[in-house]
Scaffold this motif. Structure first.
Motif, short mmCIF file in Angstrom:
data_model
loop_
_atom_site.label_atom_id
_atom_site.label_comp_id
_atom_site.label_asym_id
_atom_site.label_seq_id
_atom_site.Cartn_x
_atom_site.Cartn_y
_atom_site.Cartn_z
N SER A 14 0.85 -1.19 0.00
CA SER A 14 0.00 0.00 0.00
C SER A 14 0.89 1.24 0.00
O SER A 14 2.08 1.17 0.31
N GLN A 15 0.31 2.38 -0.35
CA GLN A 15 1.07 3.64 -0.30
C GLN A 15 1.54 3.90 1.14
O GLN A 15 2.63 4.43 1.35
N GLU A 16 0.70 3.51 2.10
CA GLU A 16 1.04 3.74 3.52
C GLU A 16 2.30 2.97 3.90
O GLU A 16 3.20 3.51 4.54
N VAL A 17 2.32 1.68 3.53
CA VAL A 17 3.46 0.83 3.88
C VAL A 17 4.73 1.34 3.18
O VAL A 17 5.77 1.50 3.80
N LEU A 18 4.61 1.60 1.87
CA LEU A 18 5.79 2.02 1.13
C LEU A 18 6.34 3.35 1.67
O LEU A 18 7.54 3.46 1.93
N SER A 19 5.47 4.33 1.85
CA SER A 19 5.97 5.63 2.32
C SER A 19 6.56 5.50 3.73
O SER A 19 7.57 6.13 4.05
N GLY A 20 5.96 4.61 4.54
CA GLY A 20 6.50 4.36 5.88
C GLY A 20 7.90 3.77 5.83
O GLY A 20 8.81 4.24 6.50
N LEU A 21 8.05 2.73 5.01
CA LEU A 21 9.36 2.07 4.88
C LEU A 21 10.40 3.04 4.31
O LEU A 21 11.58 2.99 4.67
N ALA A 22 9.96 3.91 3.40
CA ALA A 22 10.89 4.84 2.74
C ALA A 22 11.18 6.06 3.61
O ALA A 22 12.08 6.84 3.30
N GLY A 23 10.42 6.21 4.69
CA GLY A 23 10.60 7.38 5.56
C GLY A 23 10.14 8.67 4.88
O GLY A 23 10.74 9.73 5.06
N PRO B 246 10.15 13.47 -7.97
CA PRO B 246 11.04 13.08 -6.87
C PRO B 246 12.50 13.42 -7.15
O PRO B 246 12.95 13.40 -8.29
N THR B 247 13.24 13.72 -6.10
CA THR B 247 14.68 13.91 -6.23
C THR B 247 15.35 12.54 -6.29
O THR B 247 14.72 11.51 -6.01
N ILE B 248 16.63 12.53 -6.65
CA ILE B 248 17.37 11.26 -6.69
C ILE B 248 17.43 10.66 -5.28
O ILE B 248 17.33 9.45 -5.10
N GLU B 249 17.56 11.49 -4.26
CA GLU B 249 17.57 10.98 -2.89
C GLU B 249 16.26 10.25 -2.58
O GLU B 249 16.27 9.18 -1.97
N THR B 250 15.15 10.84 -3.00
CA THR B 250 13.84 10.21 -2.78
C THR B 250 13.72 8.92 -3.58
O THR B 250 13.18 7.92 -3.10
N LEU B 251 14.25 8.92 -4.80
CA LEU B 251 14.28 7.69 -5.62
C LEU B 251 14.99 6.58 -4.86
O LEU B 251 14.51 5.43 -4.81
N PHE B 252 16.14 6.88 -4.25
CA PHE B 252 16.90 5.86 -3.51
C PHE B 252 16.10 5.36 -2.30
O PHE B 252 16.15 4.17 -1.98
N ARG B 253 15.37 6.25 -1.64
CA ARG B 253 14.54 5.82 -0.50
C ARG B 253 13.42 4.88 -0.96
O ARG B 253 13.16 3.84 -0.33
N ILE B 254 12.76 5.27 -2.06
CA ILE B 254 11.65 4.46 -2.58
C ILE B 254 12.18 3.10 -3.05
O ILE B 254 11.60 2.05 -2.74
N ALA B 255 13.29 3.11 -3.78
CA ALA B 255 13.88 1.86 -4.28
C ALA B 255 14.28 0.96 -3.12
O ALA B 255 14.09 -0.26 -3.17
N GLY B 256 14.82 1.56 -2.06
CA GLY B 256 15.21 0.79 -0.86
C GLY B 256 14.00 0.11 -0.24
O GLY B 256 14.05 -1.06 0.12
N ALA B 257 12.89 0.85 -0.15
CA ALA B 257 11.67 0.28 0.42
C ALA B 257 11.12 -0.84 -0.46
O ALA B 257 10.54 -1.80 0.03
N LEU B 258 11.30 -0.71 -1.76
CA LEU B 258 10.81 -1.72 -2.72
C LEU B 258 11.80 -2.87 -2.88
O LEU B 258 11.48 -3.90 -3.49
#
Lengths: 78, 78
Positions: free
Chosen positions: A21-30, A46-58
């Protein structure tokens, strides 16, 4: 040029593939949930930093997401 | 996490490899020169859209730049 809507579309596709869910992903990505939701809707680029956070969560390498975006850009410009 | 300084460092490396000045690269990418300079110095984190513009000006696939950043992150965390 790549558009924010296309970036959001690809990120949403990766999230759904992992049944998150968006909730879980955004939570994991901080990330703030509202901010994350705006990224998926193409209202924020998104910035590259945000990309790395999202990719980390995924749990996928960030460059894979970028490669998918590149392929979608190619498709949309053919 | 990836830091803006590391992103700027990698982008600068690609620019120098192509023997381009900041002026030429920012011009080709359609970016404000001051904004571009801040990215290289790690004072701004580029968006994915900006990454695609910079990669286009450098004539390299955007995901290659991200892959280089990933490798640098790995090195710096070992």
């Amino acid at each position: 040029m790549v558009k924010a809507e296309l970036i959001g579309h690809v990120i949403r596709w990766y999230r759904k593939e992992q049944h998150m869910s968006q909730e879980v992903l955004s939570g994991l990505a901080g990330l703030d949930r509202t901010h994350y939701s705006k990224i998926e809707r193409g209202l924020r680029s998104p910035t590259i930093e945000t990309l790395f956070r999202i990719a980390g969560a995924l749990d996928v390498p960030p460059h894979m997401i970028i490669e998918t975006i590149e392929k979608e850009v190619e498709k949309s410009t053919i």
